[in-house]
Write a protein that holds these residues in place. Structure first.
Motif, mmCIF file in Angstrom:
data_model
loop_
_atom_site.group_PDB
_atom_site.id
_atom_site.type_symbol
_atom_site.label_atom_id
_atom_site.label_comp_id
_atom_site.label_asym_id
_atom_site.label_seq_id
_atom_site.Cartn_x
_atom_site.Cartn_y
_atom_site.Cartn_z
ATOM 1 N N THR A 128 0.841 -1.197 0.000
ATOM 2 C CA THR A 128 0.000 0.000 0.000
ATOM 3 C C THR A 128 0.878 1.250 0.000
ATOM 4 N N GLU A 129 1.960 1.206 0.757
ATOM 5 C CA GLU A 129 2.889 2.338 0.821
ATOM 6 C C GLU A 129 3.492 2.636 -0.555
ATOM 7 N N GLN A 130 3.896 1.601 -1.281
ATOM 8 C CA GLN A 130 4.461 1.794 -2.616
ATOM 9 C C GLN A 130 3.408 2.338 -3.587
ATOM 10 N N ILE A 131 2.181 1.846 -3.469
ATOM 11 C CA ILE A 131 1.091 2.323 -4.326
ATOM 12 C C ILE A 131 0.828 3.805 -4.040
ATOM 13 N N ASP A 132 0.771 4.150 -2.774
ATOM 14 C CA ASP A 132 0.546 5.548 -2.396
ATOM 15 C C ASP A 132 1.672 6.450 -2.910
ATOM 16 N N ALA A 133 2.897 5.957 -2.867
ATOM 17 C CA ALA A 133 4.041 6.738 -3.374
ATOM 18 C C ALA A 133 3.895 6.968 -4.878
ATOM 19 N N LEU A 134 3.462 5.951 -5.612
ATOM 20 C CA LEU A 134 3.247 6.114 -7.050
ATOM 21 C C LEU A 134 2.146 7.134 -7.321
ATOM 22 N N LYS A 135 1.076 7.067 -6.546
ATOM 23 C CA LYS A 135 -0.021 8.033 -6.718
ATOM 24 C C LYS A 135 0.470 9.459 -6.465
ATOM 25 N N GLU A 136 1.344 9.603 -5.475
ATOM 26 C CA GLU A 136 1.861 10.916 -5.129
ATOM 27 C C GLU A 136 2.860 11.421 -6.173
ATOM 28 N N ASP A 137 3.738 10.533 -6.644
ATOM 29 C CA ASP A 137 4.771 10.912 -7.614
ATOM 30 C C ASP A 137 4.189 11.163 -9.006
ATOM 31 N N ARG A 138 3.091 10.485 -9.326
ATOM 32 C CA ARG A 138 2.409 10.619 -10.618
ATOM 33 C C ARG A 138 3.370 10.530 -11.806
ATOM 34 N N PRO A 139 4.057 9.387 -11.950
ATOM 35 C CA PRO A 139 4.966 9.258 -13.095
ATOM 36 C C PRO A 139 4.187 9.363 -14.417
ATOM 37 N N GLU A 140 4.891 9.711 -15.461
ATOM 38 C CA GLU A 140 4.269 9.927 -16.778
ATOM 39 C C GLU A 140 3.494 8.694 -17.249
ATOM 40 N N TRP A 141 4.084 7.507 -17.053
ATOM 41 C CA TRP A 141 3.402 6.293 -17.524
ATOM 42 C C TRP A 141 2.066 6.091 -16.822
ATOM 43 N N LEU A 142 2.001 6.449 -15.523
ATOM 44 C CA LEU A 142 0.772 6.280 -14.759
ATOM 45 C C LEU A 142 -0.310 7.227 -15.277
ATOM 46 N N GLU A 143 0.046 8.455 -15.538
ATOM 47 C CA GLU A 143 -0.924 9.417 -16.077
ATOM 48 C C GLU A 143 -1.440 8.956 -17.440
ATOM 49 N N LYS A 144 -0.537 8.467 -18.266
ATOM 50 C CA LYS A 144 -0.917 7.988 -19.607
ATOM 51 C C LYS A 144 -1.863 6.786 -19.496
ATOM 52 N N GLU A 145 -1.526 5.843 -18.623
ATOM 53 C CA GLU A 145 -2.352 4.640 -18.464
ATOM 54 C C GLU A 145 -3.707 4.965 -17.845
ATOM 55 N N ARG A 146 -3.750 5.928 -16.930
ATOM 56 C CA ARG A 146 -5.033 6.341 -16.350
ATOM 57 C C ARG A 146 -5.920 6.960 -17.428
ATOM 58 N N ALA A 147 -5.323 7.766 -18.309
ATOM 59 C CA ALA A 147 -6.077 8.377 -19.403
ATOM 60 C C ALA A 147 -6.596 7.297 -20.356
ATOM 61 N N THR A 148 -5.753 6.315 -20.646
ATOM 62 C CA THR A 148 -6.160 5.205 -21.511
ATOM 63 C C THR A 148 -7.314 4.445 -20.882
ATOM 64 N N GLN A 149 -7.211 4.162 -19.594
ATOM 65 C CA GLN A 149 -8.262 3.430 -18.887
ATOM 66 C C GLN A 149 -9.563 4.227 -18.876
ATOM 67 N N ALA A 150 -9.472 5.536 -18.719
ATOM 68 C CA ALA A 150 -10.668 6.386 -18.737
ATOM 69 C C ALA A 150 -11.343 6.317 -20.103
ATOM 70 N N GLU A 151 -10.545 6.309 -21.172
ATOM 71 C CA GLU A 151 -11.103 6.198 -22.522
ATOM 72 C C GLU A 151 -11.777 4.841 -22.737
ATOM 73 N N VAL A 152 -11.160 3.786 -22.217
ATOM 74 C CA VAL A 152 -11.741 2.441 -22.335
ATOM 75 C C VAL A 152 -13.093 2.393 -21.624
ATOM 76 N N ARG A 153 -13.154 2.956 -20.428
ATOM 77 C CA ARG A 153 -14.418 2.975 -19.682
ATOM 78 C C ARG A 153 -15.481 3.788 -20.418
ATOM 79 N N LYS A 154 -15.067 4.924 -20.965
ATOM 80 C CA LYS A 154 -15.987 5.795 -21.698
ATOM 81 C C LYS A 154 -16.554 5.060 -22.922
ATOM 82 N N GLU A 155 -15.702 4.376 -23.639
ATOM 83 C CA GLU A 155 -16.135 3.615 -24.819
ATOM 84 C C GLU A 155 -17.048 2.467 -24.422
ATOM 85 N N ALA A 156 -16.739 1.781 -23.342
ATOM 86 C CA ALA A 156 -17.591 0.682 -22.870
ATOM 87 C C ALA A 156 -18.970 1.207 -22.493
#
Length: 130
Positions: A87-115
């Motif tokens: 959980t600590e590592q996950i929280d650190a990733l959420k806080e750091d917001r690396p570029e890949w995470l932002e890109k994948e979140r946007a992709t996932q949002a598009e997938v949900r929108k299309e579904a």
């Protein structure tokens, strides 16, 4: 017809998946035995301390990590995350917001929108066919 039923059992990996926990982090007696349906139901209804701790702090299996980060499992792999995370590592990733995470979140949002769009379209078609 059988006069007695045998208890339905599952491998520890299956039980861990159903419980949403990372198998290597479970106690040895859980990993080495078999789990009956009754035992699984009891673990879900009244989780022991080790299960509560794993669910709270991890390490979490990839499907749980992906859900907590709001990305797909494939997105985790594309981001280089191949291991279980705490959980600590996950929280650190959420806080750091690396570029890949932002890109994948946007992709996932598009997938949900299309579904959602397809579900709405299909519902409208079904309504028209009535």
């Amino acid at each position: 017809m059988k006069s007695h039923q045998t208890a339905q059992t599952m491998k520890p990996a299956t039980a861990a998946k159903k419980l949403g926990v990372y198998l290597p982090a479970t106690p040895a007696e859980f990993q080495e035995g078999v789990v009956s349906r009754t035992e699984l139901n009891e673990l879900q209804a009244n989780p022991p301390e080790w299960l509560r701790e794993l669910r709270l702090n991890g390490p979490h299996p990839r499907p749980v990590v992906a859900a907590k980060l709001g990305v797909s499992i494939a997105g985790l792999a594309r981001g280089g995350v191949t291991e279980a995370l705490t959980t600590e590592q996950i929280d650190a990733l959420k806080e750091d917001r690396p570029e890949w995470l932002e890109k994948e979140r946007a992709t996932q949002a598009e997938v949900r929108k299309e579904a959602a769009r397809i579900k709405k379209r299909d519902a409208e078609r079904a309504e028209q066919d009535r």
